[in-house]
Write a protein that holds these residues in place. Sequence first.
Motif, PDB file in Angstrom:
ATOM      1  N   SER A 181       0.839  -1.190   0.000  1.00  0.00           N
ATOM      2  CA  SER A 181       0.000   0.000   0.000  1.00  0.00           C
ATOM      3  C   SER A 181       0.874   1.240   0.000  1.00  0.00           C
ATOM      4  O   SER A 181       2.103   1.149  -0.008  1.00  0.00           O
ATOM      5  CB  SER A 181      -0.909  -0.010   1.232  1.00  0.00           C
ATOM      6  OG  SER A 181      -0.125   0.036   2.419  1.00  0.00           O
ATOM      7  N   THR A 182       0.237   2.397  -0.006  1.00  0.00           N
ATOM      8  CA  THR A 182       0.927   3.679   0.135  1.00  0.00           C
ATOM      9  C   THR A 182       0.139   4.531   1.117  1.00  0.00           C
ATOM     10  O   THR A 182      -1.020   4.243   1.420  1.00  0.00           O
ATOM     11  CB  THR A 182       1.015   4.433  -1.209  1.00  0.00           C
ATOM     12  OG1 THR A 182      -0.304   4.789  -1.618  1.00  0.00           O
ATOM     13  CG2 THR A 182       1.705   3.606  -2.277  1.00  0.00           C
ATOM     14  N   ASP A 183       0.776   5.570   1.599  1.00  0.00           N
ATOM     15  CA  ASP A 183       0.106   6.474   2.542  1.00  0.00           C
ATOM     16  C   ASP A 183      -1.004   7.273   1.871  1.00  0.00           C
ATOM     17  O   ASP A 183      -1.990   7.624   2.507  1.00  0.00           O
ATOM     18  CB  ASP A 183       1.117   7.436   3.177  1.00  0.00           C
ATOM     19  CG  ASP A 183       2.099   6.723   4.090  1.00  0.00           C
ATOM     20  OD1 ASP A 183       1.786   5.622   4.573  1.00  0.00           O
ATOM     21  OD2 ASP A 183       3.198   7.274   4.308  1.00  0.00           O
ATOM     22  N   TRP A 184      -0.856   7.601   0.599  1.00  0.00           N
ATOM     23  CA  TRP A 184      -1.821   8.459  -0.092  1.00  0.00           C
ATOM     24  C   TRP A 184      -3.001   7.690  -0.675  1.00  0.00           C
ATOM     25  O   TRP A 184      -3.983   8.292  -1.089  1.00  0.00           O
ATOM     26  CB  TRP A 184      -1.126   9.249  -1.202  1.00  0.00           C
ATOM     27  CG  TRP A 184      -0.354   8.398  -2.174  1.00  0.00           C
ATOM     28  CD1 TRP A 184       0.979   8.152  -2.144  1.00  0.00           C
ATOM     29  CD2 TRP A 184      -0.871   7.667  -3.279  1.00  0.00           C
ATOM     30  NE1 TRP A 184       1.340   7.308  -3.168  1.00  0.00           N
ATOM     31  CE2 TRP A 184       0.215   6.994  -3.893  1.00  0.00           C
ATOM     32  CE3 TRP A 184      -2.137   7.490  -3.834  1.00  0.00           C
ATOM     33  CZ2 TRP A 184       0.073   6.181  -5.001  1.00  0.00           C
ATOM     34  CZ3 TRP A 184      -2.273   6.673  -4.955  1.00  0.00           C
ATOM     35  CH2 TRP A 184      -1.191   6.029  -5.520  1.00  0.00           C
ATOM     36  N   GLN A 231      -6.282   2.601   2.570  1.00  0.00           N
ATOM     37  CA  GLN A 231      -6.755   2.942   3.917  1.00  0.00           C
ATOM     38  C   GLN A 231      -8.116   2.300   4.182  1.00  0.00           C
ATOM     39  O   GLN A 231      -8.376   1.801   5.275  1.00  0.00           O
ATOM     40  CB  GLN A 231      -6.820   4.463   4.094  1.00  0.00           C
ATOM     41  CG  GLN A 231      -5.510   5.194   3.849  1.00  0.00           C
ATOM     42  CD  GLN A 231      -4.290   4.562   4.481  1.00  0.00           C
ATOM     43  OE1 GLN A 231      -4.302   4.154   5.632  1.00  0.00           O
ATOM     44  NE2 GLN A 231      -3.217   4.452   3.709  1.00  0.00           N
ATOM     45  N   ASN A 283       4.544  -0.404   3.105  1.00  0.00           N
ATOM     46  CA  ASN A 283       4.421   0.838   2.356  1.00  0.00           C
ATOM     47  C   ASN A 283       5.347   0.745   1.147  1.00  0.00           C
ATOM     48  O   ASN A 283       6.573   0.759   1.291  1.00  0.00           O
ATOM     49  CB  ASN A 283       4.787   2.038   3.232  1.00  0.00           C
ATOM     50  CG  ASN A 283       4.670   3.359   2.498  1.00  0.00           C
ATOM     51  OD1 ASN A 283       4.432   3.408   1.290  1.00  0.00           O
ATOM     52  ND2 ASN A 283       4.847   4.443   3.230  1.00  0.00           N
ATOM     53  N   SER A 342       8.185   3.222   0.915  1.00  0.00           N
ATOM     54  CA  SER A 342       9.090   3.343   2.053  1.00  0.00           C
ATOM     55  C   SER A 342      10.502   3.642   1.570  1.00  0.00           C
ATOM     56  O   SER A 342      10.971   3.075   0.588  1.00  0.00           O
ATOM     57  CB  SER A 342       9.085   2.036   2.855  1.00  0.00           C
ATOM     58  OG  SER A 342      10.130   2.035   3.799  1.00  0.00           O
TER      59      SER A 342
END
Length: 169
Positions: free
Chosen positions: A53-56, A61, A86, A89
């Motif tokens: 996944s990614t934070d954005w 999410q 991530n 990362s």
Amino acid sequence: MMTIARLAKNYTALLAIIGLFSSFCKAQINPVDITKVDSLMAQQAKPILILLSTDWCQYCQMQKNQIGKNRDFALSANLFYYVEFNAESKENLSFQGKDYVFKPTGKNTGTHELARTLNGPGTLAFPTWVLLDKNYQTLFHHGGVLTPKQLKELLDAIGNISVSNLQTL
């Protein structure tokens, strides 16, 4: 008329039941840090379920939120190692004895080599699910959100893998 002692005893029992119920309902799924997987596998080999996944990524999410509320996931969590990685990362890390680093693709963008390796050939989408067996071989790969039904089927498959592994011991 209830005595104070009896009322206190009933109240204490009720609080204990509520405490047990609320801790079960709020069972947190604690992902394993990717850097700890190798040492955990050396102690006890299990399938590894990885969420790239990614934070954005809003879908990532949303998927994490669904997992956190998924009772079947919580009940099955001891059958596998669950990792949220991530894909952007910047941390240098070692996985399966090989070192991986972040690879920039632009001024403020890039992906981690490990995410690309786990994804395999093709476009890296978010979220992406990867299931590795106890020998780190890819058993399942899915780019995109898993529906609750698909997640249940995946958990059932992991349960079958775990049962067959126990039978071969």
